[in-house]
Design a protein around this motif. Sequence first.
Motif, mmCIF file in Angstrom:
data_model
loop_
_atom_site.group_PDB
_atom_site.id
_atom_site.type_symbol
_atom_site.label_atom_id
_atom_site.label_comp_id
_atom_site.label_asym_id
_atom_site.label_seq_id
_atom_site.Cartn_x
_atom_site.Cartn_y
_atom_site.Cartn_z
ATOM 1 N N MET A 1 0.839 -1.195 0.000
ATOM 2 C CA MET A 1 0.000 0.000 0.000
ATOM 3 C C MET A 1 0.873 1.244 0.000
ATOM 4 O O MET A 1 1.887 1.301 0.694
ATOM 5 C CB MET A 1 -0.918 0.016 1.226
ATOM 6 C CG MET A 1 -1.955 1.128 1.210
ATOM 7 S SD MET A 1 -3.022 1.110 2.669
ATOM 8 C CE MET A 1 -1.896 1.702 3.912
ATOM 9 N N SER A 2 0.504 2.245 -0.788
ATOM 10 C CA SER A 2 1.231 3.509 -0.816
ATOM 11 C C SER A 2 0.233 4.655 -0.835
ATOM 12 O O SER A 2 -0.918 4.481 -1.234
ATOM 13 C CB SER A 2 2.140 3.579 -2.054
ATOM 14 O OG SER A 2 1.357 3.528 -3.242
ATOM 15 N N ALA A 3 0.657 5.821 -0.376
ATOM 16 C CA ALA A 3 -0.219 6.989 -0.340
ATOM 17 C C ALA A 3 0.529 8.197 -0.892
ATOM 18 O O ALA A 3 1.708 8.394 -0.602
ATOM 19 C CB ALA A 3 -0.689 7.264 1.091
ATOM 20 N N LYS A 4 -0.170 9.007 -1.692
ATOM 21 C CA LYS A 4 0.445 10.173 -2.307
ATOM 22 C C LYS A 4 -0.538 11.330 -2.296
ATOM 23 O O LYS A 4 -1.723 11.161 -2.605
ATOM 24 C CB LYS A 4 0.863 9.871 -3.743
ATOM 25 C CG LYS A 4 1.568 11.023 -4.436
ATOM 26 C CD LYS A 4 1.996 10.645 -5.850
ATOM 27 C CE LYS A 4 2.688 11.815 -6.550
ATOM 28 N NZ LYS A 4 3.082 11.455 -7.950
ATOM 29 N N ILE A 5 -0.028 12.517 -1.931
ATOM 30 C CA ILE A 5 -0.858 13.720 -1.870
ATOM 31 C C ILE A 5 -0.660 14.555 -3.133
ATOM 32 O O ILE A 5 0.458 14.732 -3.614
ATOM 33 C CB ILE A 5 -0.523 14.552 -0.618
ATOM 34 C CG1 ILE A 5 -1.017 13.827 0.640
ATOM 35 C CG2 ILE A 5 -1.160 15.939 -0.685
ATOM 36 C CD1 ILE A 5 -0.735 14.557 1.936
ATOM 37 N N TYR A 6 -1.767 15.089 -3.660
ATOM 38 C CA TYR A 6 -1.756 15.971 -4.824
ATOM 39 C C TYR A 6 -2.372 17.308 -4.425
ATOM 40 O O TYR A 6 -3.454 17.340 -3.822
ATOM 41 C CB TYR A 6 -2.578 15.383 -5.974
ATOM 42 C CG TYR A 6 -2.095 14.049 -6.484
ATOM 43 C CD1 TYR A 6 -1.404 13.936 -7.686
ATOM 44 C CD2 TYR A 6 -2.349 12.864 -5.768
ATOM 45 C CE1 TYR A 6 -0.974 12.699 -8.166
ATOM 46 C CE2 TYR A 6 -1.929 11.627 -6.235
ATOM 47 C CZ TYR A 6 -1.239 11.557 -7.432
ATOM 48 O OH TYR A 6 -0.823 10.330 -7.896
ATOM 49 N N ARG A 7 -1.715 18.408 -4.754
ATOM 50 C CA ARG A 7 -2.292 19.731 -4.484
ATOM 51 C C ARG A 7 -3.204 20.102 -5.650
ATOM 52 O O ARG A 7 -2.771 20.132 -6.808
ATOM 53 C CB ARG A 7 -1.199 20.779 -4.312
ATOM 54 C CG ARG A 7 -1.758 22.145 -3.914
ATOM 55 C CD ARG A 7 -0.684 23.225 -3.851
ATOM 56 N NE ARG A 7 -1.239 24.513 -3.463
ATOM 57 C CZ ARG A 7 -1.872 25.336 -4.300
ATOM 58 N NH1 ARG A 7 -2.028 24.995 -5.568
ATOM 59 N NH2 ARG A 7 -2.355 26.498 -3.873
ATOM 60 N N LEU A 8 -4.474 20.400 -5.356
ATOM 61 C CA LEU A 8 -5.452 20.678 -6.408
ATOM 62 C C LEU A 8 -5.819 22.152 -6.493
ATOM 63 O O LEU A 8 -6.069 22.672 -7.582
ATOM 64 C CB LEU A 8 -6.725 19.853 -6.153
ATOM 65 C CG LEU A 8 -6.529 18.352 -5.933
ATOM 66 C CD1 LEU A 8 -7.872 17.675 -5.752
ATOM 67 C CD2 LEU A 8 -5.760 17.738 -7.093
ATOM 68 N N SER A 9 -5.867 22.832 -5.353
ATOM 69 C CA SER A 9 -6.233 24.246 -5.306
ATOM 70 C C SER A 9 -5.849 24.767 -3.937
ATOM 71 O O SER A 9 -5.294 24.037 -3.115
ATOM 72 C CB SER A 9 -7.741 24.403 -5.561
ATOM 73 O OG SER A 9 -8.129 25.764 -5.582
ATOM 74 N N ASP A 10 -6.130 26.044 -3.659
ATOM 75 C CA ASP A 10 -5.833 26.595 -2.342
ATOM 76 C C ASP A 10 -6.639 25.849 -1.279
ATOM 77 O O ASP A 10 -7.868 25.873 -1.276
ATOM 78 C CB ASP A 10 -6.191 28.089 -2.289
ATOM 79 C CG ASP A 10 -5.268 28.937 -3.142
ATOM 80 O OD1 ASP A 10 -4.145 28.474 -3.424
ATOM 81 O OD2 ASP A 10 -5.665 30.040 -3.540
ATOM 82 N N GLY A 11 -5.923 25.171 -0.374
ATOM 83 C CA GLY A 11 -6.601 24.453 0.692
ATOM 84 C C GLY A 11 -7.370 23.235 0.231
ATOM 85 O O GLY A 11 -8.231 22.733 0.965
ATOM 86 N N VAL A 12 -7.075 22.728 -0.953
ATOM 87 C CA VAL A 12 -7.730 21.524 -1.475
ATOM 88 C C VAL A 12 -6.647 20.548 -1.902
ATOM 89 O O VAL A 12 -5.776 20.889 -2.708
ATOM 90 C CB VAL A 12 -8.643 21.833 -2.682
ATOM 91 C CG1 VAL A 12 -9.360 20.550 -3.132
ATOM 92 C CG2 VAL A 12 -9.651 22.914 -2.331
#
Length: 425
Positions: A1-12
């Motif tokens: 299992m792996s987890a990755k964060i993506y920045r989509l918008s301000d505070g999202v």
Amino acid sequence: MSAKIYRLSDGVEGLFIKNERFNTTSVSFNFYLPLKRETAAAYALLPFIMTTCGEKYPDFSVLNYKLNRLYGAQLDAAAEKLGDYQLLKMRISVINDKYTFESESLIKQACEMLLSLIFEPKAENGAFAADDLAREKRKAIEHIKGEISEKRIYAKNRLIEEMFKGDAYGVPKCGTADDVEAVTGETLYSAWKDLLKKAFIRIQVIGAALPQRLFEDIAERFDGIKRDDITDCKINSAAKERETPVSVTEKMDVKQGKLVMGFSSRMSGDDDVSLPVMIMTDIFGGGPYSRLFSNVREKMSLCYYCSASAVRQKGLITVESGVEKENAEKAEKAIISQLDIVKNGEFSDFEFNSSLKSICDSLNTYNDSQVSLDTWYALKANNSTLYSPEDIAERIKQITREDVVNAAKGVKLHTVYRLLPKEEK
């Protein structure tokens, strides 16, 4: 299992948790907003009304028909308390495309449905429909009254209310029945606009693959929304120490008394600083090997149940017990005595090792359920580091007896709440 964060918008942000164990893909929107008395009820109503109807799905029969067309996709909602914040959740789970005969992706359809419910609610002239609102208000009030009727929950809530007067954490997660009754279609619509404008938002996807263009489509939805005054859910105030503990006693028509004790902890915050409190609380009052269970409940027979839990972000430890009226004071003294034993490091290696094993075993079960994994990561949004359950299990194994004693020495009684039977006439 792996987890990755993506920045989509301000505070999202988007969080993809790759896990190929499941036959379904789960997509959840998690909104974090400040917990305030004046907005708690309206905010808490939003996820429920928005998952029962929308502009494209005007009533639940239409919505349910679409869910059935998606091979019985599951749609659910929740409103929780996370430290000084409300967590509002909307989640859909749908079978993976490889198990269907559809030419069009079911996952894509499910995501489009969820996006429509969130960004295109059933509202007119700046207000939610009166009949939809009345339905959800009735359900919310029934839930609140149900918690009052369940005295174990009621007693715990009353302790929190007394311990955190004037603090955000003392506000009920869904407001009071009167607060819910006061919500109008207009105020709920205003709350919806705040949801999209001010909430910190995390979209969590759990499955074998990230749905194509999902995060890009969500980012485009936010392009036309001016985001400002965005919630920073990493800021939490810890419980303040009290030199002289406060005792509050209420009497009701109950057969079994409730004794709930609240303690402040000097070791508070996220997983990087407060993990020893988890072990300390478990040795104190966790499983059947714990001090409270094996001594106060079993050996002394002072209560029907006796257990401890911690809200580490708030530096809060609570002990809940069911007692006979004549045993309430004895149980209180015995609980304090068992805490002193932990503070002095007089717990056994068996208790210490049993706690480590029990907690690690529990952490390993998160991978058995998408709902559990989704909840895990949603409740870690205010953590400075993105830890998986396996990461925390490895960190738990490094904690020593000295760490536990150090954590225990910072624990101090703050408030005692007793719910006792009325005097017999």
